[in-house]
Design a protein around this motif. Structure first.
Motif, PDB file in Angstrom:
ATOM      1  N   LEU A  74       0.829  -1.207   0.000  1.00 49.49           N
ATOM      2  CA  LEU A  74       0.000   0.000   0.000  1.00 49.49           C
ATOM      3  C   LEU A  74       0.861   1.254   0.000  1.00 49.49           C
ATOM      4  CD1 LEU A  74      -2.643   1.565   0.231  1.00 49.49           C
ATOM      5  CD2 LEU A  74      -2.532   1.240   2.720  1.00 49.49           C
ATOM      6  N   PHE A  75       1.845   1.307   0.886  1.00 44.18           N
ATOM      7  CA  PHE A  75       2.702   2.492   0.937  1.00 44.18           C
ATOM      8  C   PHE A  75       3.495   2.659  -0.365  1.00 44.18           C
ATOM      9  CE2 PHE A  75       2.247   2.270   5.657  1.00 44.18           C
ATOM     10  CZ  PHE A  75       1.867   3.591   5.862  1.00 44.18           C
ATOM     11  N   THR A  76       3.891   1.546  -0.987  1.00 40.35           N
ATOM     12  CA  THR A  76       4.610   1.637  -2.253  1.00 40.35           C
ATOM     13  C   THR A  76       3.701   2.171  -3.358  1.00 40.35           C
ATOM     14  OG1 THR A  76       6.111  -0.153  -1.619  1.00 40.35           O
ATOM     15  CG2 THR A  76       5.916   0.323  -3.973  1.00 40.35           C
TER      16      THR A  76
ATOM     17  N   SER B 180       3.619   5.855  -2.720  1.00 40.19           N
ATOM     18  CA  SER B 180       4.902   6.500  -2.988  1.00 40.19           C
ATOM     19  C   SER B 180       5.892   5.438  -3.452  1.00 40.19           C
ATOM     20  CB  SER B 180       5.427   7.201  -1.727  1.00 40.19           C
ATOM     21  OG  SER B 180       6.718   7.738  -1.949  1.00 40.19           O
ATOM     22  N   PRO B 181       6.140   5.311  -4.751  1.00 42.53           N
ATOM     23  CA  PRO B 181       7.053   4.276  -5.261  1.00 42.53           C
ATOM     24  C   PRO B 181       8.434   4.322  -4.629  1.00 42.53           C
ATOM     25  CG  PRO B 181       5.797   5.242  -7.060  1.00 42.53           C
ATOM     26  CD  PRO B 181       5.495   6.068  -5.847  1.00 42.53           C
ATOM     27  N   SER B 182       8.865   5.474  -4.135  1.00 42.49           N
ATOM     28  CA  SER B 182      10.184   5.565  -3.504  1.00 42.49           C
ATOM     29  C   SER B 182      10.267   4.719  -2.242  1.00 42.49           C
ATOM     30  CB  SER B 182      10.522   7.019  -3.180  1.00 42.49           C
ATOM     31  OG  SER B 182       9.571   7.572  -2.281  1.00 42.49           O
TER      32      SER B 182
ATOM     33  N   HIS C  84       5.757   7.581   6.682  1.00 43.92           N
ATOM     34  CA  HIS C  84       5.151   8.573   7.573  1.00 43.92           C
ATOM     35  C   HIS C  84       4.857   9.878   6.847  1.00 43.92           C
ATOM     36  CE1 HIS C  84       4.886   6.810  11.568  1.00 43.92           C
ATOM     37  NE2 HIS C  84       6.007   6.147  11.308  1.00 43.92           N
ATOM     38  N   ALA C  85       5.636  10.209   5.830  1.00 46.08           N
ATOM     39  CA  ALA C  85       5.361  11.416   5.059  1.00 46.08           C
ATOM     40  C   ALA C  85       3.993  11.336   4.382  1.00 46.08           C
ATOM     41  CB  ALA C  85       6.464  11.640   4.015  1.00 46.08           C
ATOM     42  N   GLU C  86       3.590  10.121   3.975  1.00 44.77           N
ATOM     43  CA  GLU C  86       2.256   9.952   3.397  1.00 44.77           C
ATOM     44  C   GLU C  86       1.182  10.096   4.468  1.00 44.77           C
ATOM     45  OE1 GLU C  86       1.871   9.896   0.148  1.00 44.77           O
ATOM     46  OE2 GLU C  86       4.063  10.043   0.098  1.00 44.77           O
TER      47      GLU C  86
END
Length: 356
Positions: free
Chosen positions: A41-43, A46-48, A66-68
């Motif tokens: 999900l986090f990928t 944000s692919p990074s 956490h930035a997301e």
């Protein structure tokens, strides 16, 4: 009394459907950074994140996750009224990455995120989940020094928006009717909760790749009663299976949920089928438990000093006298959620047919 409950399918990093300074309480459990369940999900967001994980750089990946979440906390700051409360259920992560076992302190990172948004940090709750596992240690087992402490707790972080508490008219009925029993206060406002078991993770497809981090009904139910009054609005930006909405319905509060996956929202109708019965069970259990508490107090020659106004029972404090419970009488589906009708509870029949 009538309450409204809306659910939107969309990205919680933008809660554009919720007006600024319009809700009193946020209760949510976000995806936990650095817990492998949520890597995909986090990928996607944000692919990074995926690049950092592949490179074995756990600290970078954790910060990017956490930035997301920070974008959601921006929205929480916007929609909460001054003095409104945010309750965030979060667990830290333990993980081996790049051949190094370590803890990623999600709760500490979220505290910093809310402090930077001018929230006041309030005392938190440690939710220690009971477990039946016989093997609780991690690492090398019976010899030092390379074993690790077992990790069986989560945090319920509590923040107030701004520096001042909400203000109310003197003797506001919606506030005093929403009072809780003295013995409930003592249990609910303890800093360690050990009496609530965790909820099972629910698979969304055959290989259970998509999942929801569900928490048990009792978590949002307690928090709603601790930090809101009748008629308030509760928001859950990570709606999942809708447990916060269900608790808000039973508690006589309005609610708004935001959920990324439409399939979860579609399945919520199955939970609604039993919400009337659930509200009756919850009200009965609370009244029966209070009756047992009063009986115990009498047995110890400590009979509570005040009479409840709506129930044939004593209460410990003046603030409890006007307490009024509600059950659900009807639920109607609307274009974007549900409208719920509530009726006041005067007495409830117990299993032995005595009234409470």
């Amino acid at each position: 009394m009538q309450t409204d409950h809306r659910v939107f399918v969309g990205d919680s990093r933008s809660l554009s459907a919720v007006p600024t300074s319009s809700v009193e309480l946020v209760i949510t459990s976000p995806p936990y950074p650095m817990v492998e369940l949520w890597d995909d999900l986090f990928t996607e967001l944000s692919p990074s994140v995926g690049d950092a994980l592949s490179a074995g750089n756990g600290q970078v990946a954790c910060e990017q996750m956490h930035a997301e979440l920070d974008r959601v906390w921006d929205e929480v700051s916007r929609i909460l009224v001054d003095g409104g409360i945010a309750c965030i259920n979060i667990g830290d992560a333990t993980r081996s990455i790049d051949n190094s076992f370590q803890l990623f302190a999600n709760h500490a990172r979220i505290i910093q995120a809310f402090k930077s948004r001018d929230f006041t940090v309030l005392p938190d709750i440690l939710w220690r989940k009971p477990t039946n596992r016989g093997t609780k240690f991690m690492g090398s087992g019976m010899v030092p020094p390379n074993a690790y402490v077992s990790h069986e707790h989560e945090y319920i972080l509590i923040f107030r928006n701004g520096r001042v508490t909400r203000s109310f008219e003197p003797n506001a009925s919606d506030r005093y009717q929403a009072a809780y029993f003295w013995e409930e206060r003592n249990r609910w406002f303890s800093d360690v909760w050990t009496d609530i078991r965790g909820a099972t993770q629910v698979g969304d497809d055959a290989d259970a790749r998509e999942r929801t981090g569900a928490y048990p009904f009792e978590i949002p139910y307690r928090l709603i009663h601790m930090y809101s009054i009748y008629g308030d609005t509760v928001v859950d930006p990570f709606w999942g299976t809708g447990t916060t909405t269900l608790a808000a319905m039973v508690s006589g509060r309005n609610s708004i949920g935001s959920e990324l996956r439409e399939s979860y929202v579609d399945r919520f109708s199955d939970r609604i089928e039993s919400v009337v019965e659930l509200s009756e069970t919850v009200a009965r259990d609370r009244l029966v438990a209070h009756k047992e508490f009063v009986a115990q107090q009498r047995a110890e020659s400590e009979t509570p000093a005040y009479e409840a106004e709506n129930y044939e029972t004593q209460v410990v404090t003046k603030q409890e006298r006007g307490m009024q419970l509600y059950t659900i009488s009807d639920v109607a589906e609307t274009a974007d959620g549900y409208t719920v009708d509530h009726k006041p509870v005067r007495s409830i029949k117990t299993q032995d047919q005595s009234s409470v």
